[in-house]
Design an enzyme around this catalytic site. Structure first.
Site, PDB file in Angstrom:
ATOM      1  N   PRO A 130      -3.036  29.210  59.716  1.00 16.84           N
ATOM      2  CA  PRO A 130      -2.675  29.469  58.326  1.00 16.84           C
ATOM      3  C   PRO A 130      -2.312  28.228  57.524  1.00 16.84           C
ATOM      4  CG  PRO A 130      -1.599  31.046  59.761  1.00 16.84           C
ATOM      5  CD  PRO A 130      -2.284  30.047  60.661  1.00 16.84           C
ATOM      6  N   ASN A 131      -2.778  28.252  56.290  1.00 19.56           N
ATOM      7  CA  ASN A 131      -2.464  27.240  55.264  1.00 19.56           C
ATOM      8  C   ASN A 131      -3.152  25.896  55.460  1.00 19.56           C
ATOM      9  OD1 ASN A 131      -0.641  28.931  53.747  1.00 19.56           O
ATOM     10  ND2 ASN A 131       0.801  28.684  55.427  1.00 19.56           N
ATOM     11  N   ARG A 188      -2.044  19.664  48.800  1.00 13.69           N
ATOM     12  CA  ARG A 188      -0.591  19.751  48.633  1.00 13.69           C
ATOM     13  C   ARG A 188       0.085  18.970  49.764  1.00 13.69           C
ATOM     14  NH1 ARG A 188       0.076  24.888  46.028  1.00 13.69           N
ATOM     15  NH2 ARG A 188      -1.217  24.688  44.188  1.00 13.69           N
ATOM     16  N   TYR A 236       1.201  15.596  55.232  1.00 14.93           N
ATOM     17  CA  TYR A 236      -0.083  15.844  55.896  1.00 14.93           C
ATOM     18  C   TYR A 236      -1.201  14.886  55.472  1.00 14.93           C
ATOM     19  CZ  TYR A 236       2.324  20.155  57.100  1.00 14.93           C
ATOM     20  OH  TYR A 236       3.236  21.069  57.566  1.00 14.93           O
ATOM     21  N   ASN A 259      -5.053  23.718  66.199  1.00 18.26           N
ATOM     22  CA  ASN A 259      -3.880  23.464  65.371  1.00 18.26           C
ATOM     23  C   ASN A 259      -3.561  24.816  64.752  1.00 18.26           C
ATOM     24  OD1 ASN A 259      -1.947  22.869  63.486  1.00 18.26           O
ATOM     25  ND2 ASN A 259      -2.965  21.017  62.721  1.00 18.26           N
ATOM     26  N   ALA A 313       1.766  27.154  61.421  1.00 11.83           N
ATOM     27  CA  ALA A 313       3.099  27.700  61.708  1.00 11.83           C
ATOM     28  C   ALA A 313       3.066  28.745  62.826  1.00 11.83           C
ATOM     29  CB  ALA A 313       3.706  28.293  60.440  1.00 11.83           C
ATOM     30  N   HIS A 328       4.614  28.205  66.344  1.00 11.47           N
ATOM     31  CA  HIS A 328       6.028  28.307  66.696  1.00 11.47           C
ATOM     32  C   HIS A 328       6.471  29.714  67.096  1.00 11.47           C
ATOM     33  CE1 HIS A 328       5.802  24.317  65.119  1.00 11.47           C
ATOM     34  NE2 HIS A 328       5.526  24.741  63.894  1.00 11.47           N
ATOM     35  N   ASP A 356      -0.879  34.468  74.514  1.00 10.59           N
ATOM     36  CA  ASP A 356      -1.493  35.322  75.539  1.00 10.59           C
ATOM     37  C   ASP A 356      -3.019  35.185  75.546  1.00 10.59           C
ATOM     38  OD1 ASP A 356       0.953  36.233  76.402  1.00 10.59           O
ATOM     39  OD2 ASP A 356       0.855  38.133  75.313  1.00 10.59           O
ATOM     40  N   GLU A 367      -3.816  21.084  72.148  1.00  7.01           N
ATOM     41  CA  GLU A 367      -3.030  21.390  70.950  1.00  7.01           C
ATOM     42  C   GLU A 367      -2.918  20.140  70.082  1.00  7.01           C
ATOM     43  OE1 GLU A 367       1.115  22.172  71.743  1.00  7.01           O
ATOM     44  OE2 GLU A 367       1.369  23.258  69.858  1.00  7.01           O
ATOM     45  N   HIS A 398      -1.368  18.535  66.253  1.00  7.75           N
ATOM     46  CA  HIS A 398      -0.631  18.649  64.994  1.00  7.75           C
ATOM     47  C   HIS A 398      -0.783  17.347  64.232  1.00  7.75           C
ATOM     48  CE1 HIS A 398       1.059  22.423  66.119  1.00  7.75           C
ATOM     49  NE2 HIS A 398       1.329  21.912  67.313  1.00  7.75           N
ATOM     50  N   SER A 426       1.248  16.359  61.670  1.00  8.32           N
ATOM     51  CA  SER A 426       2.595  15.787  61.607  1.00  8.32           C
ATOM     52  C   SER A 426       3.218  15.840  63.003  1.00  8.32           C
ATOM     53  CB  SER A 426       3.450  16.593  60.620  1.00  8.32           C
ATOM     54  OG  SER A 426       3.668  17.909  61.121  1.00  8.32           O
ATOM     55  N   ARG A 434      10.794  17.195  62.559  1.00  9.15           N
ATOM     56  CA  ARG A 434      10.979  18.015  61.353  1.00  9.15           C
ATOM     57  C   ARG A 434      12.029  19.114  61.601  1.00  9.15           C
ATOM     58  NH1 ARG A 434       5.198  19.611  59.266  1.00  9.15           N
ATOM     59  NH2 ARG A 434       6.467  20.192  57.457  1.00  9.15           N
ATOM     60  N   ARG A 488      10.423  24.104  64.087  1.00 11.43           N
ATOM     61  CA  ARG A 488       9.122  23.548  64.511  1.00 11.43           C
ATOM     62  C   ARG A 488       9.200  22.886  65.892  1.00 11.43           C
ATOM     63  NH1 ARG A 488       6.168  23.705  59.608  1.00 11.43           N
ATOM     64  NH2 ARG A 488       7.534  23.458  57.813  1.00 11.43           N
TER      65      ARG A 488
HETATM   66  O1  CA2 Z   1       1.511  19.151  61.561  1.00 11.51           O
HETATM   67  C1  CA2 Z   1       0.735  20.103  61.731  1.00 11.51           C
HETATM   68  O2  CA2 Z   1      -0.469  19.977  61.921  1.00 11.51           O
HETATM   69  C2  CA2 Z   1       1.300  21.533  61.619  1.00 11.51           C
HETATM   70  O3  CA2 Z   1       0.606  22.346  62.555  1.00 11.51           O
HETATM   71  C3  CA2 Z   1       1.038  22.005  60.205  1.00 11.51           C
HETATM   72  C4  CA2 Z   1       1.634  23.399  59.927  1.00 11.51           C
HETATM   73  C5  CA2 Z   1       3.089  23.441  60.310  1.00 11.51           C
HETATM   74  O4  CA2 Z   1       3.591  24.763  60.129  1.00 11.51           O
HETATM   75  C6  CA2 Z   1       3.324  22.999  61.727  1.00 11.51           C
HETATM   76  O5  CA2 Z   1       4.721  23.015  61.982  1.00 11.51           O
HETATM   77  C7  CA2 Z   1       2.771  21.601  61.950  1.00 11.51           C
HETATM   78  C8  CA2 Z   1       1.581  23.770  58.460  1.00 11.51           C
HETATM   79  C9  CA2 Z   1       0.280  23.653  57.810  1.00 11.51           C
HETATM   80  C10 CA2 Z   1       0.469  23.873  56.340  1.00 11.51           C
HETATM   81  O6  CA2 Z   1      -0.400  22.994  55.691  1.00 11.51           O
HETATM   82  C11 CA2 Z   1      -0.252  22.801  54.363  1.00 11.51           C
HETATM   83  C12 CA2 Z   1      -1.077  21.845  53.838  1.00 11.51           C
HETATM   84  C13 CA2 Z   1      -0.973  21.568  52.511  1.00 11.51           C
HETATM   85  C14 CA2 Z   1      -0.072  22.289  51.697  1.00 11.51           C
HETATM   86  C15 CA2 Z   1       0.732  23.253  52.251  1.00 11.51           C
HETATM   87  C16 CA2 Z   1       0.634  23.520  53.600  1.00 11.51           C
END
Ligand code: CA2
Length: 146
Positions: A10-11, A18, A23, A74, A77, A80, A87, A98, A100, A102, A107, A111
């Site tokens: 997601p996202n 953003r 990121y 990846n 969220a 977590h 599973d 895996e 990430h 960041s 953080r 996370r």
């Molecule tokens: O650091 C990573 O790759 C994460 O998997 C990114 C996830 C975060 O929930 C993990 O803790 C670490 C979040 C991705 C959200 O990406 C966005 C990108 C631009 C704007 C808003 C969210």
């Protein structure tokens, strides 16, 4: 020649649009292209999927069985707290890597736990786009190429 499944949760479709301080400015398409190129350099192919829906990611992991030698994931969220992804990965016979962008450990405390990590051979975090190059290397260690 081996096939790798690259999954984003997601996202992550918003990458590059953003939160550049966390990121970077690289888009999801750029990351996917980088993985495809790194795999091709080693004689391997990549199938990509990004989904904002947990069940779609679970279905993709199920479908990977017998088709892909490795999954690079990846999970965003979902990393977590998604026990369904945990599973599903447990039922995949290939290698799970895996990634990430960041470093989640630097953080917020929510996370710091990954339910993906126990099913992965390794976790690559905090290296931005370069983490995906390392993920490809980790995914195809010992995989026969053309
Ligand atoms: O650091 C990573 O790759 C994460 O998997 C990114 C996830 C975060 O929930 C993990 O803790 C670490 C979040 C991705 C959200 O990406 C966005 C990108 C631009 C704007 C808003 C969210």
């Amino acid at each position: 020649m081996a096939s790798i499944l690259l999954l984003h949760g997601p996202n992550l479709n918003l990458l590059g649009q953003r939160e550049p301080a966390i990121y970077g400015t690289t888009t999801l398409a750029d990351h996917q292209e980088r993985v495809i190129r790194a795999a091709a350099d080693r004689g391997h192919t990549v199938e990509v999927l990004q989904s904002n829906h947990e069940g779609e990611l679970v279905d993709a992991i199920h479908s990977a069985r017998g088709r892909h030698v490795a999954i690079i994931i990846n999970a965003g969220a979902l990393t977590h707290y998604s026990w369904s992804i945990h599973d599903a990965l447990g039922a995949f016979e290939g290698r799970v890597v895996e990634v990430h962008i960041s470093n989640p450990h630097a953080r917020e405390s929510f996370r710091h736990v990954s339910v993906v990590a126990p099913k992965a051979v390794c976790t690559i975090a905090g290296l931005g786009a370069e983490g995906y190059d390392l993920a490809v290397r980790a995914a195809v260690v010992n995989a026969p190429s053309r």
